[in-house]
Design a protein around this motif. Structure first.
Motif, short mmCIF file in Angstrom:
data_model
loop_
_atom_site.label_atom_id
_atom_site.label_comp_id
_atom_site.label_asym_id
_atom_site.label_seq_id
_atom_site.Cartn_x
_atom_site.Cartn_y
_atom_site.Cartn_z
N PHE A 1 1.15 -1.67 0.06
CA PHE A 1 0.41 -0.16 0.12
C PHE A 1 1.09 1.20 0.26
N SER A 2 0.27 2.29 -0.28
CA SER A 2 0.52 3.91 -0.38
C SER A 2 0.30 4.47 0.53
N HIS A 3 1.33 5.47 0.41
CA HIS A 3 0.50 6.20 1.92
C HIS A 3 0.71 7.78 1.49
N ARG A 4 0.61 8.88 2.12
CA ARG A 4 1.53 10.58 1.72
C ARG A 4 2.20 10.35 3.68
N GLU A 5 3.29 10.70 3.51
CA GLU A 5 3.74 10.97 4.76
C GLU A 5 3.49 12.14 5.21
N VAL A 6 3.09 12.56 6.42
CA VAL A 6 2.72 13.75 6.95
C VAL A 6 2.87 14.36 8.76
N PHE A 7 3.99 12.69 8.70
CA PHE A 7 5.00 12.89 10.08
C PHE A 7 3.53 12.72 11.56
N ASP A 8 3.45 11.20 11.23
CA ASP A 8 1.78 11.05 12.05
C ASP A 8 2.55 9.96 12.62
N SER A 9 1.62 9.23 13.81
CA SER A 9 2.51 8.21 14.28
C SER A 9 2.48 7.12 13.13
N THR A 10 1.97 6.80 12.61
CA THR A 10 1.48 5.47 11.62
C THR A 10 2.74 5.93 10.96
N ASP A 11 2.72 7.10 10.16
CA ASP A 11 4.42 6.89 9.10
C ASP A 11 5.77 6.54 9.81
N ASP A 12 5.31 7.50 11.55
CA ASP A 12 6.85 6.94 12.80
C ASP A 12 7.10 5.24 12.92
N GLY A 13 5.82 4.55 13.20
CA GLY A 13 5.87 3.33 13.08
C GLY A 13 6.27 2.37 12.23
N LEU A 14 6.17 3.55 11.02
CA LEU A 14 6.32 2.51 9.64
C LEU A 14 7.24 2.02 9.03
N TRP A 15 8.16 4.06 9.02
CA TRP A 15 9.54 4.27 9.59
C TRP A 15 10.49 3.10 10.25
N ASN A 16 10.61 4.22 11.78
CA ASN A 16 11.26 2.91 12.55
C ASN A 16 10.77 1.51 12.45
N SER A 17 10.24 1.25 12.15
CA SER A 17 10.07 -0.67 11.73
C SER A 17 11.05 -0.83 10.60
N GLY A 18 11.35 0.17 9.68
CA GLY A 18 11.75 -0.47 8.26
C GLY A 18 10.78 -0.61 7.18
N ASN A 19 9.80 -0.51 7.82
CA ASN A 19 8.51 -0.63 7.07
C ASN A 19 8.16 -0.23 5.71
N TYR A 20 8.97 0.50 4.89
CA TYR A 20 8.73 2.16 4.93
C TYR A 20 9.68 2.01 3.34
N PHE A 21 9.32 2.77 2.18
CA PHE A 21 9.59 2.11 0.84
C PHE A 21 9.38 2.88 -0.15
N ARG A 22 10.43 3.93 -0.49
CA ARG A 22 10.70 4.42 -1.33
C ARG A 22 9.75 4.39 -2.82
N THR A 23 9.71 3.31 -3.53
CA THR A 23 9.00 2.61 -4.38
C THR A 23 7.90 1.35 -4.39
#
Length: 97
Positions: free
Chosen positions: A51-73
């Motif tokens: 799935f894709s999501h637009r970055e808004v720097f909320d807790s969901t975005d932070d959690g995905l980024w911190n876990s490494g489950n966050y991809f450019r493409t």
């Protein structure tokens, strides 16, 4: 450029701080990519959907980024989906010895 980055003291110092020089944007950035505000990123859900999501720097975005489950493409996420599936299918920690 890669060879210079490895030998130049400034690039080694940046590396130690978890940073890198991006010659395309001419900016220092974190080694791991993170989308800019409202930029799209991709993640893998609990049943391996992408799935894709637009970055808004909320807790969901932070959690995905911190876990490494966050991809450019989407393609990058798909490579990891295949690796996740392989790892889980070949898991051995839950097998009795």
């Amino acid at each position: 450029m890669k060879e210079k980055e490895c030998t130049c003291p400034i690039f080694r110092a940046l590396e130690k701080q978890g940073l890198r020089w991006n010659p395309e944007t001419e900016e220092i950035e974190t080694k791991r990519w993170r989308a800019k505000e409202f930029e799209r990123y991709y993640f893998v859900d609990n049943v391996f959907g992408i799935f894709s999501h637009r970055e808004v720097f909320d807790s969901t975005d932070d959690g995905l980024w911190n876990s490494g489950n966050y991809f450019r493409t989407e393609d990058e996420a798909r490579k990891y989906v295949n690796e996740f599936k392989r790892m889980l299918q070949e898991r051995t920690l839950d097998k009795e010895e």
